[in-house]
Design a protein around this motif. Structure first.
Motif, mmCIF file in Angstrom:
data_model
loop_
_atom_site.group_PDB
_atom_site.id
_atom_site.type_symbol
_atom_site.label_atom_id
_atom_site.label_comp_id
_atom_site.label_asym_id
_atom_site.label_seq_id
_atom_site.Cartn_x
_atom_site.Cartn_y
_atom_site.Cartn_z
ATOM 1 N N GLU A 102 0.855 -1.178 0.000
ATOM 2 C CA GLU A 102 0.000 0.000 0.000
ATOM 3 C C GLU A 102 0.893 1.231 0.000
ATOM 4 O OE1 GLU A 102 -2.467 0.751 3.383
ATOM 5 O OE2 GLU A 102 -0.887 0.275 4.795
ATOM 6 N N LEU A 103 0.302 2.355 -0.336
ATOM 7 C CA LEU A 103 1.009 3.631 -0.335
ATOM 8 C C LEU A 103 0.298 4.570 0.615
ATOM 9 C CD1 LEU A 103 1.512 3.916 -4.191
ATOM 10 C CD2 LEU A 103 3.209 3.185 -2.507
ATOM 11 N N ASN A 104 0.917 5.708 0.906
ATOM 12 C CA ASN A 104 0.321 6.705 1.791
ATOM 13 C C ASN A 104 0.306 8.056 1.098
ATOM 14 O OD1 ASN A 104 0.084 5.052 4.269
ATOM 15 N ND2 ASN A 104 2.298 4.949 4.066
ATOM 16 N N ALA A 105 -0.758 8.815 1.325
ATOM 17 C CA ALA A 105 -0.849 10.163 0.757
ATOM 18 C C ALA A 105 0.383 10.951 1.155
ATOM 19 C CB ALA A 105 -2.118 10.855 1.248
ATOM 20 N N GLY A 106 0.981 11.645 0.179
ATOM 21 C CA GLY A 106 2.170 12.448 0.426
ATOM 22 C C GLY A 106 3.470 11.705 0.212
ATOM 23 N N GLN A 107 3.402 10.397 0.020
ATOM 24 C CA GLN A 107 4.599 9.580 -0.182
ATOM 25 C C GLN A 107 5.177 9.793 -1.580
ATOM 26 O OE1 GLN A 107 3.805 5.429 0.482
ATOM 27 N NE2 GLN A 107 5.916 4.812 0.123
ATOM 28 N N ARG A 108 6.498 9.811 -1.688
ATOM 29 C CA ARG A 108 7.175 9.931 -2.978
ATOM 30 C C ARG A 108 7.452 8.543 -3.538
ATOM 31 N NH1 ARG A 108 8.058 14.783 -4.365
ATOM 32 N NH2 ARG A 108 8.236 16.457 -2.876
ATOM 33 N N VAL A 109 7.265 8.396 -4.854
ATOM 34 C CA VAL A 109 7.473 7.129 -5.534
ATOM 35 C C VAL A 109 8.126 7.366 -6.885
ATOM 36 C CG1 VAL A 109 5.469 6.030 -4.426
ATOM 37 C CG2 VAL A 109 5.193 7.165 -6.635
ATOM 38 N N HIS A 110 8.713 6.317 -7.444
ATOM 39 C CA HIS A 110 9.148 6.344 -8.835
ATOM 40 C C HIS A 110 8.057 5.614 -9.617
ATOM 41 C CE1 HIS A 110 11.822 6.786 -12.202
ATOM 42 N NE2 HIS A 110 11.502 5.542 -12.544
ATOM 43 N N LEU A 111 7.613 6.202 -10.690
ATOM 44 C CA LEU A 111 6.447 5.728 -11.417
ATOM 45 C C LEU A 111 6.783 5.397 -12.860
ATOM 46 C CD1 LEU A 111 3.330 5.464 -11.891
ATOM 47 C CD2 LEU A 111 3.321 7.950 -12.232
ATOM 48 N N ALA A 118 -0.625 3.307 -13.862
ATOM 49 C CA ALA A 118 0.692 2.860 -13.409
ATOM 50 C C ALA A 118 0.972 1.451 -13.918
ATOM 51 C CB ALA A 118 0.764 2.883 -11.892
ATOM 52 N N ILE A 119 2.202 1.245 -14.391
ATOM 53 C CA ILE A 119 2.679 -0.082 -14.772
ATOM 54 C C ILE A 119 3.502 -0.641 -13.610
ATOM 55 C CG2 ILE A 119 4.153 -1.375 -16.349
ATOM 56 C CD1 ILE A 119 3.666 0.874 -18.404
ATOM 57 N N ARG A 120 4.304 0.237 -12.988
ATOM 58 C CA ARG A 120 5.169 -0.148 -11.867
ATOM 59 C C ARG A 120 5.360 1.054 -10.968
ATOM 60 N NH1 ARG A 120 11.087 -1.008 -11.086
ATOM 61 N NH2 ARG A 120 11.271 -2.805 -9.709
ATOM 62 N N VAL A 121 5.257 0.841 -9.665
ATOM 63 C CA VAL A 121 5.429 1.907 -8.689
ATOM 64 C C VAL A 121 6.481 1.446 -7.674
ATOM 65 C CG1 VAL A 121 4.309 3.324 -6.930
ATOM 66 C CG2 VAL A 121 3.008 2.577 -8.941
ATOM 67 N N VAL A 122 7.539 2.229 -7.530
ATOM 68 C CA VAL A 122 8.612 1.900 -6.594
ATOM 69 C C VAL A 122 8.610 2.943 -5.476
ATOM 70 C CG1 VAL A 122 11.094 1.533 -6.294
ATOM 71 C CG2 VAL A 122 9.984 0.932 -8.478
ATOM 72 N N PRO A 123 8.231 2.548 -4.264
ATOM 73 C CA PRO A 123 8.221 3.495 -3.135
ATOM 74 C C PRO A 123 9.633 4.018 -2.856
ATOM 75 C CG PRO A 123 6.976 1.510 -2.603
ATOM 76 C CD PRO A 123 7.707 1.227 -3.870
ATOM 77 N N ARG A 124 9.733 5.311 -2.542
ATOM 78 C CA ARG A 124 11.003 5.935 -2.148
ATOM 79 C C ARG A 124 11.077 5.914 -0.629
ATOM 80 N NH1 ARG A 124 14.002 5.820 -6.565
ATOM 81 N NH2 ARG A 124 13.253 7.144 -8.216
ATOM 82 N N ARG A 125 12.263 5.798 -0.122
ATOM 83 C CA ARG A 125 12.447 5.789 1.336
ATOM 84 C C ARG A 125 12.816 7.156 1.832
ATOM 85 N NH1 ARG A 125 12.012 0.623 2.954
ATOM 86 N NH2 ARG A 125 12.591 -0.949 1.469
#
Length: 80
Positions: free
Chosen positions: A50-59, A73-80
């Protein structure tokens, strides 16, 4: 304005909203005006995804989109 032309790309994005109970949300970036529809199955992570509002990701995205959005989206990579 929806288009039937298939396009793809990748960019950094910000999670606008995430509906955990439904397993989808919307990501915002300059390259995906109006938002990019994302499903939990496209999140590149193990375990519960899952993701959270305000979170940065690579899309990684494609168009045409889904469910009223011009981009999907084809692929979503969460940023830390």
């Amino acid at each position: 304005m929806p288009t039937s032309e298939h396009r793809t790309g990748e960019t950094d994005a910000l999670v606008r909203e995430w509906r955990s109970e439904e397993g989808w949300g919307v990501l915002d970036s300059a390259e995906t005006p109006g938002g990019c529809w994302a499903h939990f199955s496209n999140i590149a992570a193990s375990g519960y995804r899952e993701l959270n509002a305000g979170q940065r990701v690579h899309l990684e995205w494609e168009s045409p989109g889904q469910d009223g959005y011009d981009f999907r989206a084809i692929r979503v990579v969460p940023r830390r």
